[in-house]
Design a protein around this motif. Structure first.
Motif, PDB file in Angstrom:
ATOM      1  N   UNK A 103       0.941  -1.229  -0.107  1.00  0.00           N
ATOM      2  CA  UNK A 103       0.185   0.074   0.102  1.00  0.00           C
ATOM      3  C   UNK A 103       0.894   1.178  -0.043  1.00  0.00           C
ATOM      4  N   UNK A 104       0.180   2.562  -0.478  1.00  0.00           N
ATOM      5  CA  UNK A 104       1.281   3.356  -0.360  1.00  0.00           C
ATOM      6  C   UNK A 104       1.605   3.861   1.098  1.00  0.00           C
ATOM      7  N   UNK A 105       0.723   3.664   1.910  1.00  0.00           N
ATOM      8  CA  UNK A 105       1.094   4.268   3.433  1.00  0.00           C
ATOM      9  C   UNK A 105       0.105   3.349   4.227  1.00  0.00           C
ATOM     10  N   UNK A 106       0.757   3.203   5.567  1.00  0.00           N
ATOM     11  CA  UNK A 106       0.184   2.354   6.442  1.00  0.00           C
ATOM     12  C   UNK A 106      -1.152   2.949   6.959  1.00  0.00           C
ATOM     13  N   UNK A 107      -1.306   4.189   6.662  1.00  0.00           N
ATOM     14  CA  UNK A 107      -2.401   4.882   7.098  1.00  0.00           C
ATOM     15  C   UNK A 107      -3.794   4.484   6.012  1.00  0.00           C
ATOM     16  N   UNK A 108      -3.342   3.931   5.049  1.00  0.00           N
ATOM     17  CA  UNK A 108      -4.427   3.319   4.060  1.00  0.00           C
ATOM     18  C   UNK A 108      -5.006   2.051   4.679  1.00  0.00           C
ATOM     19  N   UNK A 109      -4.510   1.607   5.833  1.00  0.00           N
ATOM     20  CA  UNK A 109      -4.764   0.173   6.186  1.00  0.00           C
ATOM     21  C   UNK A 109      -6.288   0.238   6.890  1.00  0.00           C
ATOM     22  N   UNK A 110      -7.298  -0.421   6.442  1.00  0.00           N
ATOM     23  CA  UNK A 110      -8.410  -0.272   7.108  1.00  0.00           C
ATOM     24  C   UNK A 110      -8.551  -1.240   8.001  1.00  0.00           C
ATOM     25  N   UNK A 111      -8.782  -1.256   9.253  1.00  0.00           N
ATOM     26  CA  UNK A 111      -9.118  -2.339  10.340  1.00  0.00           C
ATOM     27  C   UNK A 111      -9.707  -3.435   9.811  1.00  0.00           C
ATOM     28  N   UNK A 112     -10.889  -3.164   8.941  1.00  0.00           N
ATOM     29  CA  UNK A 112     -11.602  -4.073   8.382  1.00  0.00           C
ATOM     30  C   UNK A 112     -10.886  -5.079   7.568  1.00  0.00           C
ATOM     31  N   UNK A 113      -9.603  -4.610   6.852  1.00  0.00           N
ATOM     32  CA  UNK A 113      -8.953  -5.557   5.829  1.00  0.00           C
ATOM     33  C   UNK A 113      -8.349  -6.534   6.982  1.00  0.00           C
ATOM     34  N   UNK A 114      -8.081  -6.366   8.391  1.00  0.00           N
ATOM     35  CA  UNK A 114      -7.466  -7.284   9.180  1.00  0.00           C
ATOM     36  C   UNK A 114      -8.547  -8.398   9.546  1.00  0.00           C
ATOM     37  N   UNK A 115      -9.637  -8.059   9.666  1.00  0.00           N
ATOM     38  CA  UNK A 115     -10.654  -8.814   9.964  1.00  0.00           C
ATOM     39  C   UNK A 115     -11.063  -9.932   8.667  1.00  0.00           C
ATOM     40  N   UNK A 116     -10.959  -9.074   7.430  1.00  0.00           N
ATOM     41  CA  UNK A 116     -11.291 -10.014   6.447  1.00  0.00           C
ATOM     42  C   UNK A 116     -10.067 -10.947   6.161  1.00  0.00           C
ATOM     43  N   UNK A 117      -8.891 -10.516   6.597  1.00  0.00           N
ATOM     44  CA  UNK A 117      -7.844 -11.621   6.438  1.00  0.00           C
ATOM     45  C   UNK A 117      -8.163 -12.750   7.215  1.00  0.00           C
ATOM     46  N   UNK A 118      -8.443 -12.754   8.551  1.00  0.00           N
ATOM     47  CA  UNK A 118      -8.843 -13.732   9.446  1.00  0.00           C
ATOM     48  C   UNK A 118      -9.974 -14.564   9.029  1.00  0.00           C
ATOM     49  N   UNK A 119     -10.942 -13.920   8.289  1.00  0.00           N
ATOM     50  CA  UNK A 119     -12.055 -14.413   7.648  1.00  0.00           C
ATOM     51  C   UNK A 119     -11.792 -15.460   6.460  1.00  0.00           C
ATOM     52  N   UNK A 120     -10.637 -14.865   5.895  1.00  0.00           N
ATOM     53  CA  UNK A 120     -10.240 -15.719   4.495  1.00  0.00           C
ATOM     54  C   UNK A 120      -9.250 -16.719   4.911  1.00  0.00           C
ATOM     55  N   UNK A 121      -9.123 -16.795   6.150  1.00  0.00           N
ATOM     56  CA  UNK A 121      -8.074 -18.055   6.594  1.00  0.00           C
ATOM     57  C   UNK A 121      -6.656 -17.627   7.007  1.00  0.00           C
ATOM     58  N   UNK A 122      -6.582 -16.320   7.052  1.00  0.00           N
ATOM     59  CA  UNK A 122      -5.034 -16.189   7.641  1.00  0.00           C
ATOM     60  C   UNK A 122      -5.052 -16.213   9.286  1.00  0.00           C
ATOM     61  N   UNK A 123      -3.827 -16.696   9.772  1.00  0.00           N
ATOM     62  CA  UNK A 123      -3.460 -17.093  11.114  1.00  0.00           C
ATOM     63  C   UNK A 123      -2.753 -15.567  11.652  1.00  0.00           C
ATOM     64  N   UNK A 124      -2.521 -14.854  11.139  1.00  0.00           N
ATOM     65  CA  UNK A 124      -1.985 -13.593  11.585  1.00  0.00           C
ATOM     66  C   UNK A 124      -1.602 -12.483  10.554  1.00  0.00           C
ATOM     67  N   UNK A 125      -1.625 -11.464  11.200  1.00  0.00           N
ATOM     68  CA  UNK A 125      -1.756 -10.160  10.271  1.00  0.00           C
ATOM     69  C   UNK A 125      -0.466  -9.193  10.672  1.00  0.00           C
ATOM     70  N   UNK A 153       0.661   9.756   8.431  1.00  0.00           N
ATOM     71  CA  UNK A 153      -0.280   8.594   8.013  1.00  0.00           C
ATOM     72  C   UNK A 153       0.183   7.211   9.086  1.00  0.00           C
ATOM     73  N   UNK A 154       1.292   7.245   9.440  1.00  0.00           N
ATOM     74  CA  UNK A 154       1.593   6.043  10.427  1.00  0.00           C
ATOM     75  C   UNK A 154       0.811   6.247  11.775  1.00  0.00           C
ATOM     76  N   UNK A 155       0.830   7.588  11.977  1.00  0.00           N
ATOM     77  CA  UNK A 155       0.192   7.594  13.295  1.00  0.00           C
ATOM     78  C   UNK A 155      -1.252   7.551  13.307  1.00  0.00           C
ATOM     79  N   UNK A 156      -1.674   7.551  12.177  1.00  0.00           N
ATOM     80  CA  UNK A 156      -3.160   7.235  11.999  1.00  0.00           C
ATOM     81  C   UNK A 156      -3.398   5.648  12.099  1.00  0.00           C
ATOM     82  N   UNK A 157      -2.246   4.968  11.354  1.00  0.00           N
ATOM     83  CA  UNK A 157      -2.505   3.623  11.548  1.00  0.00           C
ATOM     84  C   UNK A 157      -2.195   3.330  12.886  1.00  0.00           C
TER      85      UNK A 157
END
Lengths: 147, 291, 649
Positions: free
Chosen positions: A47-69, A84-88
Motif C-alpha cells: 500500500x502507499x501508506x500504513x494509514x491506508x490500512x482499514x481495520x476491516x482488512x485485518x478482520x477480512x484476512x482472518x475471515x479468509x483464513x489468515x493466522x496472523x496479520x 499516516x503512520x500515526x493514524x495507523x
C-alpha cells in the motif's frame, strides 16, 4: 493443484502483511537484496501508506483464513505522508482493544515500524511473528467461508 | 499570621546563630511564623553527585518526611547550603519514581515520602511577599548603606537548585532596594569563596577573600551581604590576608531585621569578626527608629 | 472486470528460477480465473522480453498484465511503457514481487513456489479490478512570490525573472539587502560586501519582470502548487515612492533622533530616514512610531515643508493585494541570538560587549564610525579585543545545539581587519574548534593564525569582569590546561544564528513545517534541500538553516531552478493515483477532511471534494470514511480485498 488445504497437513501459519510503499516495503526489498532468509509464510500487500490500512482488512484476512496479520510503516516522525503512520497506530490500537471481543488473540495482529534501511529488522519481524503465531496454533475461531 | 515549617540546619544553631536570630525576628515582624520542625537532622551538607552514593541523600529525605508528617506543603530554610542539598535530593527523587521507591525502602521505618514537599529559601519567601509589602514595613531604612550582595555558589548553582539566575541573580538586589540600602553590583558576587579548601589548603581562603573583598570595595561597597554560613565564615572569620582591609560581612537576614526596626542586639551577631557597629553608627542605623 | 489478463513470469537468469519452479508457477497461473495467457521468459526487462509482452498483448487481445519479476520499485516504469506502447493503459499493469520478497529470501522448496503462486494470484486479482487512469492536467500560473529581500531572495528573483517569468519580491523592511548589506567585507576574499551586493540590488530593482514590495508582508496563502493566491499587506511608507527623489532634504528638518536598527543601535538616524547610502529602492521612509505625529493631528510637518517634490503623505493607509502565483520561495533569512541572552557577559551593564554584526557596522566604511573601529563606551580605538566564538552555538544547555557555520570564518576576518586597522592591537580569539570547511576557508584561517598579535585560545569564556574601564576576560585554555585572564578594551561575541522573527507565523500561513530550532524544514535533508514539505513552496538561504553567503546564493539558485523546472511545462501533469469521491455515497461527515495530511479535502455543499494537486494518494482518508465513498485510485477497497482473498487462503 499446487496449493492444497495446508491446514490438513502439518500446520504452517499464514501471515498477511500490509506494508507501506516507502519504508516497510523497501525494507522487505532490502532483506532480499541482502539475501537474508526468513520463513516463506508471509504474503505481502503493498500500500502507499500504513494509514491506508482499514481495520476491516485485518478482520477480512482472518475471515479468509489468515493466522496472523502484520501492519508495517515508517517510523514515527518519518512518514512519507507526514502522519499516516500515526493514524495507523491509532486505528491499530483501537482494533487491538476489540480483537478479544471477536475472538482473535491480540498477538495475531502486529504493528511495526520498519525503515527502508532495516532489512534485518524486517526479516526478524517475520521470524518472530511466524514463531509466535505458530505457537498460538491455527486460527479457527471464524467459520471458513465457502471458496 | 502565616505559619510555615522551618528547617534551621546545624550551622544556624552554632556559629551562624546570628543569621537565624535575625531571620526569625524579621519574619515575625513581617507576620510570618516560622515553626521549627520538632525533630530534624543534618541535611547531609553536600549533595553527593556519585550515583552509587544514595545513602548520603537519606539525611535530607528524612527531613522532608518530617515536613510531610507535620502536614506542611513547604519548608523554609535560611542556610544556602541546606536549601541546596534539600532541593537537589528532592528534585532527584521527584524526577525518578524508581529512585523514590528505592529510597523509601532504605527508610522502611519511616512513612513513605511522597515527593510533594517544596523546599523554599528564606529569600524566595521574602521575594514572594514583594518589595512593596516589605518596603511598607521598613522602620529604619538603610539609607546610605552601600551593600554588595554576595551569592557564592550554593544559592544559585546548579540551575535546578538555584533560587535565581546562576550568572546574573537579582533577588538580593531587589530586596535591598526595598530596605532602602544602596545596592552595589560586585562582579564577583557569584564567585566561589573557597568553600572547604580551607581544610586542606588554608591559604586559599585568604586569597579568595581578598579578591572578593577587593572587588566589592572597588565597586564602592562598605559591606557584603550573604546567606551562606560557609561563605560568611570564609569571608569574615577567616577573611582577607591580615594586612588587607576587610569589609563588614552581614547575613542578609541581619540587614532585613535591622531595617524592619529590630533592636540592634537582635540583629548583630557577637560572632562577626569585623565589628559592624562603627559602620552602622556612622549611618545612624543603631538608633531607635523614628516613629 | 478485466478477463483477458496476461501473466508474464521472469526467470531473472537463475535469480528466480533457482528457488521457484517457474514451469509449475506458469501452469498454476494459466489456470487462474480471468487469465487468458501465461508465459515465462529468461529476462523480461530486456528488449526481447518487453517485445514478447507487446506481441502477446496484440495477439491475445489482453486487457491487463501481471509481470511476476523483481520489485516494482525497479521496473514499473519499464513495463508500464511496454504495455502502453501495445495499447494497454499503464495503470492496468501489476507487478508480483517474486524476487526480492520470495526467491531471494526463501529456500528452493515447494513452499517457496506456493508463495510465488499466491503472489501471482494476488496480482491477477488486483489486475482484473484495475481501471484505465489518465494523468491529471492542471493549469499553471507561471509567476512567483519570493518572500525576503536579502541576497537569497534577490538571487532567486533574478534567476527566475531572467528566465522570463514575473516575480513579486516581498520584503518586510523598507529596503532590500538583508543581512549582507550590513556586512563590511566578506570572507575569505575580503570583497566589499556592498560592492558585490549593490549591483544585484540595482539589477533586481530595474528588472521589468520583478515587482518589489517593500514594507510588505505575506498575510495569507491559499491554493496549491501551480495556483497559489498570496495576500500581500503593504504598510504605509508615508513617503510617495514615485515622488521621492532621494535628495534627503527631509532629514535635517526632522527633529526626532532614533537609534538606527541598520547600525544595530551603534549609530543614530532620524524618524525620516534611509538606512544606508546604497539602499534600494532609494526612497525615504517615515517611521511613524518615532515621529512626533502620533495621532491624526499633524503637529510637526517640517519634513513635508522641506520636501520640494511634496512626496510626504501623512495620510497613507495600509493596503492589500492578492497575487496569483504558481510557486513561492521563502527566503526570510536569519537573526542572531540577542546579547541579552548572555547574562554571564552582562551586555546591559557593559556597552563594550557587542556582537559580530555590530562589529561589522564598526568596520563598514558607511557605518556609524565611518569604518574606524571605535568602542561604544568612550569612542576610543580599542587596543585589544577578545572574540568569543560559539556564543550560544554548540551549547545545548544554555543556547542552541547546532553550529552556526559562519562564526569561525567571520571571527578570523574580524581579527584580520582589526589587525590591519590597528597593527599594534592585541587579539584573543576564544574558540571550541575551528570549522573552516569551505573553498579557501582553511587557508584563510591559517593566514590569520600566523599573524603576530592574534592569539587563538582553545576554550570558552566564563565571564567578563569590568575593571578600570576595561573588561577582564575569564576563560580557559584547554590546550595548556590553564585558566586565562586577559584585559581587553572590547569584547565581540560570535552570537548564534537563529531564524528571523515572524517565521512561525509565516510558516503557519504558508502551511510549511519548521524544525525544532525554528528553521524551515526541507522535504529531505540530503536529496530535497530546497523544497519545503509543501509542494510548490521552495526554501532559499538561512531561513532553512545557518549558511554563509556563497552557500545561500547556491541554495537560492537551486530554489529558482526548481521553480523553472516546474514552469518548463505548460500545465501541471499529476499522477492519477489520488483519492476520488463517489459523490452519490458521500454524506458530508468530514471525517476525511480531518485526517488528510495535506488539507486536500474540503466540503462543498455537503460533499467532500479532493483538490487534485494537493492530494498525494496516501489513502489515509479511506479508512476514515464510513460510507466507503472515497478511495485512492490504484489502491481501492475492492482491489485490496481481492488481494487479501488471494493471499490468505
Amino acid at each position: 493443484m499446487l496449493i492444497g488445504d495446508r491446514k490438513q497437513q502439518s500446520y504452517e501459519p499464514r501471515i498477511v502483511a500490509f506494508l507501506c510503499n516507502w519504508c516497510a516495503y523497501a525494507g522487505a526489498d532490502l532483506a532480499g537484496t541482502q539475501r537474508l532468509s526468513y520463513p516463506p509464510n508471509v504474503r505481502v500487500i503493498r500500500l502507499m501508506c500504513s494509514g491506508r490500512v482499514d481495520p476491516g482488512f485485518i478482520i477480512e484476512a482472518f475471515l479468509e483464513g489468515a493466522d496472523g496479520v502484520i501492519v508495517a510503516g515508517c517510523h514515527p516522525g518519518e512518514c512519507h505522508y507526514e502522519h499516516g503512520n500515526r493514524l495507523a497506530e491509532r486505528r491499530m490500537t483501537t482494533l487491538q482493544h476489540l480483537l478479544g471481543f471477536i475472538g482473535i488473540e491480540q498477538a495475531r495482529v502486529r504493528l511495526a515500524w520498519v525503515s527502508a534501511a532495516e532489512g534485518r529488522k524486517f526479516a526478524q519481524l517475520i521470524e518472530t511473528t511466524v514463531e509466535e503465531v505458530r505457537a498460538l496454533g491455527p486460527f479457527q475461531q471464524f467459520p471458513r467461508r465457502a471458496p | 499570621m502565616t505559619s510555615l515549617a522551618y528547617y534551621p540546619g546545624c550551622s544556624l544553631k552554632r556559629f551562624a546563630s546570628g543569621c537565624e536570630i535575625a531571620g526569625l525576628e524579621a519574619a515575625r515582624r513581617l507576620g510570618i511564623e516560622l515553626v521549627e520542625l520538632e525533630r530534624w537532622n543534618c541535611c547531609g551538607t553536600v549533595f553527593s553527585m556519585s550515583s552509587g552514593e544514595r545513602m548520603h541523600h537519606l539525611g535530607s529525605l528524612r527531613n522532608l518526611v518530617r515536613v510531610q508528617e507535620a502536614g506542611y506543603p513547604e519548608v523554609v530554610t535560611m542556610c544556602a547550603m541546606c536549601q541546596n542539598t534539600l532541593r537537589q535530593v528532592n528534585n532527584e527523587v521527584r524526577g525518578d519514581g524508581d529512585s523514590l521507591a528505592m529510597m523509601n525502602r532504605f527508610m522502611d521505618e519511616e512513612p513513605a515520602y511522597r515527593g510533594e514537599v517544596e523546599v523554599l529559601h528564606y529569600l524566595t519567601l521574602l521575594d514572594r511577599l514583594g518589595s512593596e509589602a516589605i518596603a511598607a514595613r521598613v522602620e529604619r531604612p538603610l539609607t546610605g548603606l552601600r551593600v554588595a550582595p554576595y551569592y557564592g555558589c550554593t544559592l544559585v548553582r546548579p540551575p535546578s537548585a538555584g533560587i535565581d539566575d546562576p550568572e546574573d541573580p537579582n533577588i538580593m538586589e531587589r530586596l535591598l532596594e526595598a530596605l532602602g540600602a544602596k545596592v552595589v553590583r560586585d562582579p564577583m558576587r557569584v564567585e566561589c569563596c573557597g568553600a572547604y579548601m580551607g581544610v586542606s589548603k588554608p591559604g586559599t581562603i585568604n586569597v579568595r577573600a581578598s579578591a572578593i573583598h577587593g572587588s566589592a570595595r572597588n565597586s564602592g561597597a562598605e559591606a557584603l551581604a550573604t546567606m551562606c554560613p560557609l561563605c560568611a565564615h570564609n569571608l569574615d572569620a577567616v577573611g582577607p590576608a591580615p594586612d588587607e582591609p576587610a569589609l563588614v560581612v552581614f547575613y542578609f537576614t541581619q540587614l532585613v531585621a535591622l531595617a524592619l526596626g529590630a533592636k540592634p542586639e537582635q540583629c548583630l551577631a557577637a560572632t562577626q569578626r569585623v565589628d559592624p557597629r562603627p559602620l552602622l553608627s556612622t549611618k545612624g542605623l543603631l538608633e531607635e527608629p523614628q516613629p | 472486470m478485466n478477463n483477458r489478463v496476461g501473466v508474464f513470469i521472469c526467470h531473472c537468469g537463475k535469480n528466480i528460477a533457482r528457488t521457484v519452479d517457474v514451469e509449475a508457477l506458469r501452469k498454476e497461473a494459466a489456470g487462474l480465473p480471468g487469465v487468458e495467457w501465461a508465459e515465462d521468459d529468461m529476462y523480461l526487462c530486456s528488449d526481447p522480453g518487453q517485445q514478447l509482452i507487446r506481441e502477446r498483448i496484440a495477439e491475445q487481445n489482453l486487457d491487463a498484465v501481471v509481470v511476476a519479476a523483481c520489485s516494482p520499485t525497479l521496473h514499473t516504469t519499464t513495463f508500464r511503457r511496454a504495455v502502453e506502447s501495445a495499447g494497454v493503459n499503464p495503470f492496468r499493469l501489476e507487478i508480483a514481487n517474486i524476487r526480492e520478497q520470495c526467491s531471494w529470501v526463501h529456500p528452493g522448496t515447494a513452499e517457496t513456489t506456493h508463495k510465488a503462486a499466491a503472489l501471482v494470484r494476488s496480482g491477477v486479482e488486483k489486475a482484473r479490478r484495475t481501471q484505465p487512469l489518465e494523468p491529471i492536467h492542471v493549469g499553471l500560473q507561471r509567476a512567483v512570490v519570493v518572500i525576503g529581500g536579502g541576497v537569497a531572495g534577490i538571487q532567486a528573483a533574478l534567476d527566475i525573472a531572467e528566465a522570463g517569468y514575473p516575480v513579486h519580491l516581498v520584503e518586510q523592511g523598507p529596503n532590500l539587502g538583508g543581512r549582507m548589506a550590513q556586512l563590511s567585507e566578506t570572507f575569505p576574499t575580503l570583497d566589499c560586501s556592498s560592492c558585490i551586493l549593490t549591483p544585484k540590488m540595482v539589477e533586481v530593482s530595474h528588472h521589468p519582470l520583478v515587482t518589489i514590495h517593500t514594507l510588505a508582508e505575506v498575510t495569507d496563502v491559499e491554493g496549491s502548487i501551480g495556483n497559489f493566491q498570496v495576500r500581500i499587506r503593504q504598510q504605509p511608507r508615508y513617503v510617495i515612492a514615485e515622488g521621492c527623489t532621494g535628495c534627503g532634504d527631509c532629514v535635517p528638518a526632522c527633529p526626532q533622533v532614533v537609534p538606527g536598527e541598520f547600525d544595530r543601535g551603534l549609530g543614530a538616524r532620524k524618524a525620516i530616514y534611509i538606512p544606508f547610502p546604497q539602499a534600494v529602492p532609494f526612497t525615504y521612509t517615515l517611521d511613524r512610531e518615532h515621529c512626533l505625529n502620533q495621532g491624526p493631528l499633524i503637529i510637526c510637518d517640517r519634513c513635508a515643508q522641506a520636501c520640494e517634490p511634496r512626496a510626504i503623505d501623512f495620510d497613507q493607509q495600509p493596503s492589500e493585494e492578492l497575487v496569483e502565483a504558481g510557486a513561492i520561495v521563502l527566503a526570510t533569512g536569519c537573526d542572531t541570538l540577542p546579547l541579552s541572552h548572555f547574562r554571564e557577559y552582562g551586555h546591559d551593564r557593559h556597552p563594550d560587549v557587542i556582537d559580530g554584526l555590530m562589529f561589522e557596522r564598526l568596520l563598514s566604511a558607511s557605518g556609524p564610525t565611518h569604518g574606524e573601529i571605535r568602542r561604544p563606551s568612550d569612542h576610543r580605538v580599542p587596543k585589544s579585543i577578545a572574540f568569543v566564538q560559539c556564543a550560544g552555538s554548540r551549547d545545548p544547555e544554555r543556547g542552541k545545539a547546532y553550529c552556526s557555520q559562519i562564526c569561525c570564518m567571520y571571527t578570523a576576518k574580524h581579527a584580520l581587519l582589526y589587525h590591519h586597522a590597528v597593527p599594534d592591537g592585541k587579539v584573543y580569539i576564544f574558540y571550541i574548534d575551528i570549522r573552516a570547511g569551505g573553498k579557501g576557508y582553511e587557508e584563510f584561517v591559517e593566514r590569520v593564525r600566523a599573524e603576530d598579535g592574534i592569539n587563538y585560545i582553545r576554550g570558552k569564556v566564563a565571564k567578563l569582569i569590568p575593571k578600570d574601564g576595561k573588561l577582564e576576560v575569564w576563560g580557559v585554555d584547554t590546550l595548556l590546561g590553564e585558566q586565562v585572564k586577559v584585559e581587553v578594551d572590547l569584547v565581540v561575541l560570535a552570537t548564534a544564528l537563529v531564524p528571523s522573527q515572524g517565521i512561525q507565523e509565516l510558516a503557519r500561513v504558508a502551511r510549511v513545517a519548521i524544525d525544532g530550532d525554528g528553521f524551515l524544514s526541507e522535504a529531505h535533508p540530503k536529496l530535497r534541500p530546497v523544497e519545503s514539505q509543501t509542494r510548490g513552496i521552495y526554501l532559499a538561504g538561512t531561513a532553512q538553516g545557518p549558511r554563509d553567503i556563497s552557500a545561500t546564493v547556491a541554495h537560492a539558485a537551486g530554489a529558482a531552478s526548481k521553480v523553472l523546472g516546474l514552469f518548463s511545462h505548460d500545465e501541471l501533469v499529476e499522477e492519477p493515483t489520488i483519492a476520488r469521491v463517489n459523490e452519490a455515497l458521500c454524506r458530508g461527515c468530514s471525517f476525511c477532511v480531518s485526517v488528510c495530511p495535506y488539507d486536500a479535502i474540503s466540503l462543498h455543499e455537503g460533499t467532500a471534494h479532493v483538490n487534485e494537486t494537493l492530494c498525494r494518494g496516501c489513502g489515509a482518508c479511506t479508512p476514515a470514511c464510513f460510507a466507503a465513498a472515497l478511495g485512492p485510485r490504484g489502491f481501492e477497497d475492492d482491489q485490496i480485498l481481492a488481494q487479501i482473498r488471494a493471499l490468505a487462503c
